[in-house]
Scaffold this active site. Sequence first.
Site, mmCIF file in Angstrom:
data_model
loop_
_atom_site.group_PDB
_atom_site.id
_atom_site.type_symbol
_atom_site.label_atom_id
_atom_site.label_comp_id
_atom_site.label_asym_id
_atom_site.label_seq_id
_atom_site.Cartn_x
_atom_site.Cartn_y
_atom_site.Cartn_z
ATOM 1 N N CYS A 52 61.712 -49.674 62.928
ATOM 2 C CA CYS A 52 60.622 -50.645 63.113
ATOM 3 C C CYS A 52 60.254 -50.776 64.595
ATOM 4 O O CYS A 52 61.029 -50.407 65.481
ATOM 5 C CB CYS A 52 60.997 -51.989 62.512
ATOM 6 N N THR A 92 65.701 -49.280 59.182
ATOM 7 C CA THR A 92 64.753 -49.693 60.228
ATOM 8 C C THR A 92 65.386 -49.928 61.593
ATOM 9 O O THR A 92 64.672 -50.047 62.583
ATOM 10 C CB THR A 92 64.072 -51.011 59.806
ATOM 11 N N HIS A 103 75.852 -50.995 54.972
ATOM 12 C CA HIS A 103 74.917 -51.970 55.545
ATOM 13 C C HIS A 103 74.016 -52.494 54.415
ATOM 14 O O HIS A 103 73.583 -51.724 53.558
ATOM 15 C CB HIS A 103 74.074 -51.308 56.647
ATOM 16 N N GLU A 138 70.942 -53.305 54.222
ATOM 17 C CA GLU A 138 69.616 -52.684 54.075
ATOM 18 C C GLU A 138 69.738 -51.361 53.308
ATOM 19 O O GLU A 138 68.933 -51.070 52.415
ATOM 20 C CB GLU A 138 68.991 -52.454 55.459
ATOM 21 N N CYS A 158 62.324 -58.535 55.036
ATOM 22 C CA CYS A 158 61.334 -58.213 56.071
ATOM 23 C C CYS A 158 60.272 -57.274 55.488
ATOM 24 O O CYS A 158 60.607 -56.307 54.793
ATOM 25 C CB CYS A 158 62.029 -57.535 57.250
HETATM 26 S S1 SF4 Z 1 64.735 -55.511 63.041
HETATM 27 FE FE1 SF4 Z 1 62.753 -54.761 62.300
HETATM 28 S S2 SF4 Z 1 63.049 -54.414 60.107
HETATM 29 FE FE2 SF4 Z 1 64.777 -55.690 60.783
HETATM 30 S S3 SF4 Z 1 64.103 -57.786 60.392
HETATM 31 FE FE3 SF4 Z 1 63.496 -57.291 62.502
HETATM 32 S S4 SF4 Z 1 61.365 -56.540 62.351
HETATM 33 FE FE4 SF4 Z 1 62.273 -56.478 60.288
#
Ligand code: SF4
Length: 286
Positions: free
Chosen positions: A197, A169, A132, A134, A104
């Site tokens: 995000c 995020t 996790h 990420e 992303c």
């Molecule tokens: S939750 Fe936010 S950071 Fe995660 S994929 Fe969706 S838009 Fe991207």
Amino acid sequence: MEIKKLSPQGYCGGVKRALKIIIDAQNNPSIKKPIYMLGNIIHNKSVIKKLNELGIKSVDGKKNRLELLDEIESGTVVISAHGASPDVFKKAKKKGLNIIDATCPNVYVVHNNIKKYLNNDFNIIYIGTKGHPEAEGVLGISSKIFLVSNLDDIENLKIAEPIYVTNQTTLSVYDIKDIFNAIKIKYSNAIIEDKICNATTLRQKVIMNQKADLCIVVGDKTSSNSFKLQQVCQNNAHIKSYLVENETELDDNWFKNVNTVSITSGASTPPEVTQAVIEKIKMISK
Ligand code: SF4
């Protein structure tokens, strides 16, 4: 019983993008096959099952992304929306795999900011969830990145300034405030950038501003943002809430004496799964 569907909910931009990337790749005859998801491309079992039915292969389990690469010998590897560490890209390249990156863009903003501060000799505090993907992708950038998940972690942390602070995020907008405050007290000169995000923030705000007796969150148990929605609902909005993966997990007893039930879903939950939950609740309410 009134049934309220909250909005926005469901697929975020990053998830839609990742799904389009992998399905387009599978349909493109010029892209090397088989196509592998390195870890689940998004955290939803029903979506992964559908992708598997299209011929896209999964490698997942209790291994990190680098270890999972050992299970792939040929074809194309797709990096999930959560991103991956530079070592994952290097190893995939060394193995001669074709790489498609579905990270992303919001995750890349975090990676790029961290790299900028590392280049200026900062230590990095990264607020995230241990294990996790990420967080795993971010921690692999440098040994000068320190993961904190709670207030105890900050108390135990011993690092030198200058310090840059950023985060995963999909955390809770409400929990992170306490962590930022604790960091400000311990490291008063730290530069702090909140990178939860917009998709996550908006969904949590809608939860906070609703009026309901009960809120059902539809999402995978492994989905960070779905879990946080349920937590924000229960702990911050003080509305009883359950996280369910699909309609079979609903319990009739939850709806006794409930006048209004709200439904929301995580950023990786397909709309048809949420709709099936709504239909089942309609039946329960009759
Ligand atoms: S939750 Fe936010 S950071 Fe995660 S994929 Fe969706 S838009 Fe991207």
